[in-house]
Motif scaffolding. Structure first.
Motif, PDB file in Angstrom:
ATOM      1  N   GLY A  66       0.785  -1.234   0.000  1.00 23.63           N
ATOM      2  CA  GLY A  66       0.000   0.000   0.000  1.00 23.63           C
ATOM      3  C   GLY A  66       0.813   1.277   0.000  1.00 23.63           C
ATOM      4  O   GLY A  66       0.248   2.369  -0.121  1.00 23.63           O
ATOM      5  N   GLN A  67       2.134   1.170   0.103  1.00 22.68           N
ATOM      6  CA  GLN A  67       2.962   2.376   0.143  1.00 22.68           C
ATOM      7  C   GLN A  67       3.303   2.828  -1.275  1.00 22.68           C
ATOM      8  O   GLN A  67       3.705   2.021  -2.106  1.00 22.68           O
ATOM      9  N   PRO A  68       3.161   4.137  -1.571  1.00 21.91           N
ATOM     10  CA  PRO A  68       3.531   4.615  -2.910  1.00 21.91           C
ATOM     11  C   PRO A  68       5.030   4.543  -3.129  1.00 21.91           C
ATOM     12  O   PRO A  68       5.817   4.564  -2.178  1.00 21.91           O
ATOM     13  N   ILE A  69       5.411   4.469  -4.392  1.00 23.52           N
ATOM     14  CA  ILE A  69       6.822   4.405  -4.768  1.00 23.52           C
ATOM     15  C   ILE A  69       7.186   5.721  -5.433  1.00 23.52           C
ATOM     16  O   ILE A  69       6.514   6.167  -6.365  1.00 23.52           O
ATOM     17  N   ALA A  70       8.231   6.350  -4.969  1.00 21.29           N
ATOM     18  CA  ALA A  70       8.595   7.689  -5.427  1.00 21.29           C
ATOM     19  C   ALA A  70       8.954   7.699  -6.902  1.00 21.29           C
ATOM     20  O   ALA A  70       9.588   6.780  -7.428  1.00 21.29           O
ATOM     21  N   THR A  71       8.547   8.748  -7.582  1.00 21.89           N
ATOM     22  CA  THR A  71       8.908   8.952  -8.971  1.00 21.89           C
ATOM     23  C   THR A  71      10.425   8.951  -9.125  1.00 21.89           C
ATOM     24  O   THR A  71      11.141   9.557  -8.359  1.00 21.89           O
ATOM     25  N   GLY A  72      10.906   8.246 -10.121  1.00 17.72           N
ATOM     26  CA  GLY A  72      12.329   8.245 -10.390  1.00 17.72           C
ATOM     27  C   GLY A  72      13.120   7.204  -9.633  1.00 17.72           C
ATOM     28  O   GLY A  72      14.330   7.076  -9.844  1.00 17.72           O
ATOM     29  N   ARG A  73      12.470   6.446  -8.750  1.00 22.62           N
ATOM     30  CA  ARG A  73      13.234   5.426  -8.015  1.00 22.62           C
ATOM     31  C   ARG A  73      13.698   4.308  -8.937  1.00 22.62           C
ATOM     32  O   ARG A  73      14.753   3.710  -8.716  1.00 22.62           O
ATOM     33  N   LEU A  74      12.909   4.045  -9.976  1.00 27.04           N
ATOM     34  CA  LEU A  74      13.273   3.044 -10.975  1.00 27.04           C
ATOM     35  C   LEU A  74      13.315   3.694 -12.351  1.00 27.04           C
ATOM     36  O   LEU A  74      12.793   4.786 -12.554  1.00 27.04           O
ATOM     37  N   LEU A  75      13.922   3.001 -13.309  1.00 32.61           N
ATOM     38  CA  LEU A  75      14.125   3.576 -14.629  1.00 32.61           C
ATOM     39  C   LEU A  75      12.951   3.340 -15.567  1.00 32.61           C
ATOM     40  O   LEU A  75      12.423   4.265 -16.171  1.00 32.61           O
ATOM     41  N   GLN A  76      12.563   2.080 -15.743  1.00 32.87           N
ATOM     42  CA  GLN A  76      11.472   1.734 -16.661  1.00 32.87           C
ATOM     43  C   GLN A  76      10.724   0.521 -16.076  1.00 32.87           C
ATOM     44  O   GLN A  76      10.835  -0.585 -16.572  1.00 32.87           O
ATOM     45  N   PRO A  77       9.984   0.775 -15.008  1.00 34.05           N
ATOM     46  CA  PRO A  77       9.394  -0.326 -14.240  1.00 34.05           C
ATOM     47  C   PRO A  77       8.263  -1.048 -14.953  1.00 34.05           C
ATOM     48  O   PRO A  77       7.465  -0.456 -15.679  1.00 34.05           O
ATOM     49  N   LYS A  78       8.233  -2.352 -14.708  1.00 39.54           N
ATOM     50  CA  LYS A  78       7.115  -3.195 -15.096  1.00 39.54           C
ATOM     51  C   LYS A  78       6.726  -4.032 -13.873  1.00 39.54           C
ATOM     52  O   LYS A  78       7.522  -4.200 -12.944  1.00 39.54           O
ATOM     53  N   ILE A  79       5.509  -4.543 -13.887  1.00 42.18           N
ATOM     54  CA  ILE A  79       4.973  -5.247 -12.717  1.00 42.18           C
ATOM     55  C   ILE A  79       4.676  -6.696 -13.066  1.00 42.18           C
ATOM     56  O   ILE A  79       4.127  -6.995 -14.130  1.00 42.18           O
ATOM     57  N   GLU A  80       5.026  -7.589 -12.143  1.00 45.45           N
ATOM     58  CA  GLU A  80       4.676  -9.004 -12.247  1.00 45.45           C
ATOM     59  C   GLU A  80       3.973  -9.433 -10.963  1.00 45.45           C
ATOM     60  O   GLU A  80       4.409  -9.059  -9.870  1.00 45.45           O
ATOM     61  N   THR A 215       2.599   2.550 -16.142  1.00 42.87           N
ATOM     62  CA  THR A 215       2.547   3.665 -17.087  1.00 42.87           C
ATOM     63  C   THR A 215       2.524   5.024 -16.417  1.00 42.87           C
ATOM     64  O   THR A 215       2.758   6.027 -17.065  1.00 42.87           O
ATOM     65  N   GLU A 216       2.210   5.089 -15.132  1.00 43.98           N
ATOM     66  CA  GLU A 216       2.132   6.372 -14.464  1.00 43.98           C
ATOM     67  C   GLU A 216       3.071   6.380 -13.276  1.00 43.98           C
ATOM     68  O   GLU A 216       3.173   5.405 -12.539  1.00 43.98           O
ATOM     69  N   ALA A 217       3.763   7.496 -13.091  1.00 44.23           N
ATOM     70  CA  ALA A 217       4.664   7.628 -11.941  1.00 44.23           C
ATOM     71  C   ALA A 217       3.859   7.651 -10.659  1.00 44.23           C
ATOM     72  O   ALA A 217       2.727   8.126 -10.621  1.00 44.23           O
ATOM     73  N   VAL A 218       4.459   7.109  -9.608  1.00 39.03           N
ATOM     74  CA  VAL A 218       3.810   7.102  -8.306  1.00 39.03           C
ATOM     75  C   VAL A 218       4.707   7.837  -7.325  1.00 39.03           C
ATOM     76  O   VAL A 218       5.854   7.464  -7.118  1.00 39.03           O
ATOM     77  N   GLY A 219       4.193   8.892  -6.733  1.00 43.16           N
ATOM     78  CA  GLY A 219       4.988   9.645  -5.776  1.00 43.16           C
ATOM     79  C   GLY A 219       4.358  10.993  -5.504  1.00 43.16           C
ATOM     80  O   GLY A 219       3.304  11.325  -6.031  1.00 43.16           O
ATOM     81  N   PRO A 220       4.984  11.810  -4.661  1.00 40.35           N
ATOM     82  CA  PRO A 220       4.437  13.116  -4.318  1.00 40.35           C
ATOM     83  C   PRO A 220       4.192  13.965  -5.556  1.00 40.35           C
ATOM     84  O   PRO A 220       5.032  14.061  -6.447  1.00 40.35           O
ATOM     85  N   GLY A 221       3.020  14.543  -5.641  1.00 32.44           N
ATOM     86  CA  GLY A 221       2.702  15.439  -6.734  1.00 32.44           C
ATOM     87  C   GLY A 221       2.245  14.757  -8.005  1.00 32.44           C
ATOM     88  O   GLY A 221       2.030  15.412  -9.017  1.00 32.44           O
TER      89      GLY A 221
END
Length: 233
Positions: A66-80, A215-221
């Motif tokens: 449930g915790q958001p992941i800050a924008t820019g923490r990863l380069l080109q993330p995908k989810i499995e 596809t969308e950044a997750v983080g403040p703002g």
């Protein structure tokens, strides 16, 4: 720098991975377990490979549910979406059986692996992904442990949604026939390398379906991408 590794030389790629893992441990990072990659035929087709691989999980890769992941923490993330196993005992056997694995596993958890790659556009070979720690970025563990005697992992069904839209489906049978089969492959491989799985280790057993792009950044703002995984026996 990828041209420095001979094409198809998976052994050399694992040497690079091992050196980076040792460097992380020397810097104070704590090894928390291992991940299996390319366990799903669907993911193998996506990346054009025909075998699984493995990488290391560090404790600082874990993201609370449930915790958001800050924008820019990863380069080109995908989810499995995956099944995670948490060991309650060591697995030192050279040829482990399902019985060994069942006795050693404390419980299973639903999990998300957020994979990443340093190679532009995910234009990778198996050598690239192995050297890059099996493309592991971060991982999220569900908070409800399930004993293995309460679930047949082959029949576990997964639906991964993004903003309410289904982006991946699969079952435990899509992961090398069963997440247990994948975990046995890992246990045997690591014993042969002199690095057996230990009590407390987390095993991410591999994707149950195709990877989905975050596809969308997750983080403040930013507007968060609502990624959720529903699994049931």
């Amino acid at each position: 720098m990828r041209h420095l590794l001979p094409e198809a030389d998976i052994e050399a790629a694992y040497v690079v991975q091992r050196l980076n893992v040792e460097r992380g441990i020397a810097a104070g990072r704590r090894l928390a377990g291992r991940k299996i990659g390319l366990a799903s035929p669907a993911v193998q087709r996506q990346l054009g490979v025909d075998r699984p691989d493995f990488g290391a999980l560090f404790a600082d890769m874990a993201v609370p549910e449930g915790q958001p992941i800050a924008t820019g923490r990863l380069l080109q993330p995908k989810i499995e979406a995956e099944v995670a196993l948490v060991l309650g005992a060591d697995l030192p056997h050279r040829d482990p059986t399902v019985a060994h694995l069942l006795r050693a596993t404390a419980f299973a958890l639903p999990a998300l692996e957020i994979v990443d790659s340093r190679i532009a556009d995910w234009d990778i070979s198996i050598v690239d992904t192995v050297a890059d720690n099996a493309s592991c970025g971060l991982f999220v563990l569900g908070g409800t442990p399930v004993p293995l005697d309460r679930i047949d992992l082959r029949d576990a069904r997964m639906t991964l949604t993004r903003n309410g839209e289904t982006v991946s489906r699969g079952t435990g049978a899509d992961c090398l026939g069963s997440p247990l089969t994948a975990a046995l492959w890992l246990a045997s491989t690591l014993v042969a390398l002199g690095e057996p799985l230990r009590a407390g280790d987390i095993i991410l057993t591999g994707a149950l379906g195709p990877m989905a792009v975050a596809t969308e950044a997750v983080g403040p703002g930013s507007e968060p991408t609502d990624l959720s995984c529903v699994s049931r026996a």
